[in-house]
Design a protein around this motif. Structure first.
Motif, PDB file in Angstrom:
ATOM      1  N   ASN A 116       0.782  -1.354   0.004  1.00  0.00           N
ATOM      2  CA  ASN A 116       0.132  -0.066  -0.118  1.00  0.00           C
ATOM      3  C   ASN A 116       0.811   1.291  -0.003  1.00  0.00           C
ATOM      4  N   PHE A 120       6.811  -4.700  -5.052  1.00  0.00           N
ATOM      5  CA  PHE A 120       6.350  -3.081  -4.735  1.00  0.00           C
ATOM      6  C   PHE A 120       7.270  -2.177  -5.878  1.00  0.00           C
ATOM      7  N   THR A 121       8.197  -2.462  -6.119  1.00  0.00           N
ATOM      8  CA  THR A 121       9.074  -1.389  -7.201  1.00  0.00           C
ATOM      9  C   THR A 121       8.436  -1.946  -8.821  1.00  0.00           C
ATOM     10  N   ALA A 148       5.739  11.396  -0.352  1.00  0.00           N
ATOM     11  CA  ALA A 148       4.900  10.199  -0.415  1.00  0.00           C
ATOM     12  C   ALA A 148       3.466  10.199   0.087  1.00  0.00           C
ATOM     13  N   ASN A 149       2.423   9.573  -0.629  1.00  0.00           N
ATOM     14  CA  ASN A 149       1.331   9.420   0.166  1.00  0.00           C
ATOM     15  C   ASN A 149       1.372   8.621   1.098  1.00  0.00           C
ATOM     16  N   GLY A 180       6.477   1.398  -7.143  1.00  0.00           N
ATOM     17  CA  GLY A 180       6.938   2.133  -6.003  1.00  0.00           C
ATOM     18  C   GLY A 180       8.437   2.443  -5.922  1.00  0.00           C
ATOM     19  N   LYS A 181       8.803   3.679  -5.252  1.00  0.00           N
ATOM     20  CA  LYS A 181      10.097   4.083  -5.257  1.00  0.00           C
ATOM     21  C   LYS A 181      10.946   3.389  -3.940  1.00  0.00           C
ATOM     22  N   ARG A 203       5.318  -2.476  -9.478  1.00  0.00           N
ATOM     23  CA  ARG A 203       4.231  -1.717  -9.717  1.00  0.00           C
ATOM     24  C   ARG A 203       4.383  -0.211  -9.630  1.00  0.00           C
ATOM     25  N   ASP A 241       3.867   4.149  -1.364  1.00  0.00           N
ATOM     26  CA  ASP A 241       4.471   4.207  -2.611  1.00  0.00           C
ATOM     27  C   ASP A 241       5.891   4.774  -2.642  1.00  0.00           C
TER      28      ASP A 241
END
Ligand code: SF4
Length: 698
Positions: free
Chosen positions: A176, A201-202, A298-299, A206-207, A204, A178
């Motif tokens: 969940n 995560f990366t 980031a969110n 994500g940093k 999709r 980012d």
């Protein structure tokens, strides 16, 4: 390894290696574990790493202890290596009654002369019984375990600033997020199944910001790789936070609602400009600014850290910085946000929760609090015990040298390999009047034992364990212990009876029921639930709630519900390079081996993959030394010297050597520095000054 249909029975349990806590199915035939599959646990969803898939034949190794052993009166000196195939020169077989009487007699009535090392490899129930035995039986708190060597400083900082020593969000929450920071950890090698979630995560978008003095495979998946100078974490993290303050990127609303001491933190950060700190940490100012903007923008963001953060004399300060970074950006208590120290051993979270710590009773309740002690002595129906914090792992060894501790009970730990400056620890073990070792093999520590009690591997016993995610999970017996070996909880109960403690537990379930009386973390978690559901995350808010993956959405378990900013200043490592010891030694784990190697080096596949002690050096360093990869080097620190095979590794900077600690023939801790962090009392395993030479050169 075998045909998938070729088994008599399947038993669901938990991988005994790392803190990820993967659920497994053990396939059993003729009372042997034939092979293992991953099942759908909350932490692994069927995935396993090489250890979890192929690392189990140590259970049936012919070195397993099968009978209690008592040191012979005419045995050679303590500490000499006991050949597992020829132990008769050192020990004689004994009945359980004789061995338990002998073990208890050497401890009985000796009060503060006794100390105990419990184990993060044992179950929660076994950890609970161990700390209870020391406190109830000897009236003090000289009981500790390997958390002191891995995340004690992280726990100190979390307790101080967040009010809880466990993670605020499961690692799976990265799905969940980012943005995520992974600092001082090497998940692909040390938490491999967790690393698969990081990679997803990366993929999709994500940093992932990786920060580590050593390069690593996760670099390939990272948006930023900050290979900073060893020991400069505080300068780098303070510079990042400086930018967040300077550019007004902090979350004022969150800070006002949920934190305290913000003005002091803000003031403290003024001097840590990226330009000034770049010269300290070796990361250029623009990168530090970019990381600050990325994280603050980031969110939802998570911070993961490992022992690269914690194993420093400033380990608590390192963790304080990470906590402050999360608090100032409001990245706690929401999906995809949180603080997550990746725990090392399979049950280091649970053993700590169960009170295997010299300053805390179960659930981190202070031994100094009269009401807390009386709540426990009421349940235990025993006298009060000391309100003084007990001695930690390294302090216990010092106390042996000072003649204050003379009798020790070691359950499943191996301080003769795992302590810093290990010759100091080995010398202490040799000085003891009485050493009881309970284990499954004759470990390096058992070389010093007066009595050895043969215990059970995880696949031979019942009990709960708690992983890095706060998930309490059920371990089940699949095969019987070999020979006369017994479950650890049974041995503890029998020993306690001989110490006059009147324990009367019929099963680990009885122990778990007692634990629940004074551990609110276990509310709504019952043995029956775990038998049915396999895992429940704490806190669980109702008998139906599978548990809270994220905590602290509405404040913290601290005064006024507020987390705290604790400013951290730069403290140099204790043992800095000089002309005699010009390089930096850092130690850690490899994928295939685990801790002191007593299990994985007896696992055929794992030992086949990594059979020889090795260290990693940069190609330019090897060239300078005139050493080819595969040849040997000598590593020397102020504590000692070892010779070891050298590997070429571009991930290690030219002024550094990386040394895994699983190999007894070249024990890393002969070299390491025993200086400790003042708060967590954790040794500085990650930084020692070292001289590296071609072996054979003097
Ligand atoms: Fe076992 Fe850890 Fe590997 Fe999972 S990641 S299989 S718990 S060693």
């Amino acid at each position: 390894i075998g045909d998938s249909a070729d088994f008599d029975e399947e038993v669901e349990s938990i991988c005994p290696f790392c803190g990820v806590g993967c659920q497994i199915s053990l396939k059993v035939k003729d009372n042997k574990v034939k092979y293992v599959e991953g099942i759908n646990g909350p932490a692994n969803e069927g995935r396993l790493c090489v250890k979890g898939r192929f690392g189990f034949d140590y259970i049936h190794h012919d070195h397993r202890l099968t009978k209690p052993l008592i040191r012979r009166e005419d045995a050679p000196a303590k500490g000499l290596n006991v050949d597992p195939a020829n132990w008769q020169e050192f020990f004689r077989e004994a009945s359980w009654d004789e061995a338990l009487d002998f073990a208890a007699d050497g401890m009985k009535g000796r009060g503060t002369e006794v100390a105990g090392f419990g184990s993060a490899k044992c179950t929660n129930e076994e950890a609970y019984l161990f700390q209870k035995m020391i406190r109830q039986g000897f009236g003090h708190n000289n009981v500790d375990h390997c958390t002191r060597l891995c995340h004690a400083s992280s726990v100190a900082a979390l307790m101080e600033n967040v009010g809880s020593g466990a993670v605020t969000a499961t690692f799976n929450q990265i799905e969940n997020a980012d943005v995520a920071i992974a600092i001082g950890c090497n998940p692909i090698e040390n938490h491999p199944v967790a690393a698969t979630y990081f990679k997803q995560f990366t993929k999709r978008g994500g940093k992932l910001i990786v920060m580590d003095p050593r390069g690593q495979a996760l670099k390939r998946f990272s948006s930023h790789m900050l290979q900073f100078r060893p020991g400069t974490d505080v300068s780098m993290l303070n510079a990042i936070m400086h930018v967040i303050v300077e550019e007004g990127l902090y979350d004022q609303q969150y800070i006002e609602a949920y934190t305290e001491n913000w003005e002091a933190e803000k003031e403290h950060l003024k001097d840590f400009t990226p330009e000034a700190m770049a010269r300290v940490c070796g990361i250029d100012a623009e990168t530090l600014r970019d990381v600050a903007r990325t994280f603050a923008g980031a969110n939802a963001a998570m911070i993961f850290w490992g022992m690269g953060v914690s194993q420093h004399i400033h380990g608590t300060d390192n963790s304080r910085c990470l906590i402050s970074l999360a608090l100032m950006t409001g990245q706690v208590g929401r999906p995809g946000a949180g603080l997550h120290p990746l725990r090392g051993q399979n049950n280091v979270q649970g053993a700590s929760d169960a009170g295997l710590i010299p300053m805390f009773l179960p659930d981190y309740q202070s031994v100094m609090n009269d009401g807390v002690r009386s709540a426990f002595t009421d349940v235990w129906q025993s006298d009060d015990f000391s309100s003084e914090k007990g001695l930690t792992v390294t302090e216990i060894m010092d106390a042996v040298h000072e003649g204050k501790i003379k009798s020790m009970y070691v359950l499943g730990e191996n301080p003769a390999m795992s302590d810093p400056d290990v010759e100091h620890a080995r010398d202490a073990l040799a000085r003891l009047d009485h050493l009881v070792v309970q284990d499954i093999f004759i470990t390096e520590t058992a070389n010093y034992a007066d009595v050895i009690l043969p215990a059970s591997a995880f696949a031979e016993k019942s009990g709960t364990v708690t992983n890095t995610n706060r998930q309490v999970q059920m371990g089940r017996p699949a095969v019987p212990p070999p020979g006369e070996a017994k479950e650890d909880w049974w041995i503890e109960v029998e020993l306690a009876k001989r110490l006059g403690l009147g324990w009367d537990y019929a099963s680990p379930a009885d122990v778990f029921a007692e634990m629940k009386l004074n551990m609110r973390s276990l509310d709504n978690i019952t043995w029956d639930r775990l038998e049915t559901e396999n895992a429940v995350t704490y806190p669980s808010l109702s008998p139906e709630d599978p548990g809270q993956a994220i905590v602290f959405a509405d404040g913290f378990p601290r005064p006024d519900g507020r987390a705290r900013f604790t400013p951290a200043s730069i403290i140099a490592p204790d043992d800095v390079p000089d002309k005699d010891y010009p390089m930096i030694l850092t130690t850690g784990r490899q994928l295939e081996h685990w801790h002191t190697g007593s299990m994985t080096r007896r696992a055929t596949v794992l030992d086949g993959l990594e059979p020889e002690a090795n260290c990693s050096l940069h190609p330019s360093t090897l060239r300078k030394l005139g050493v080819a990869p595969g040849e040997h080097v000598r590593l020397t620190t102020k504590r000692g010297s070892i010779e070891i095979m050298a590997r070429e590794d571009r991930a290690v900077s030219p002024d550094m050597v990386f040394l895994p600690f699983a190999y007894v023939e070249a024990a890393a801790n002969i070299l390491t520095n025993p200086a400790v962090d003042p708060y967590g009392k954790i040794p500085e395993f990650k930084f020692s000054a070292v001289k590296v030479e071609a072996a054979g050169v003097s």
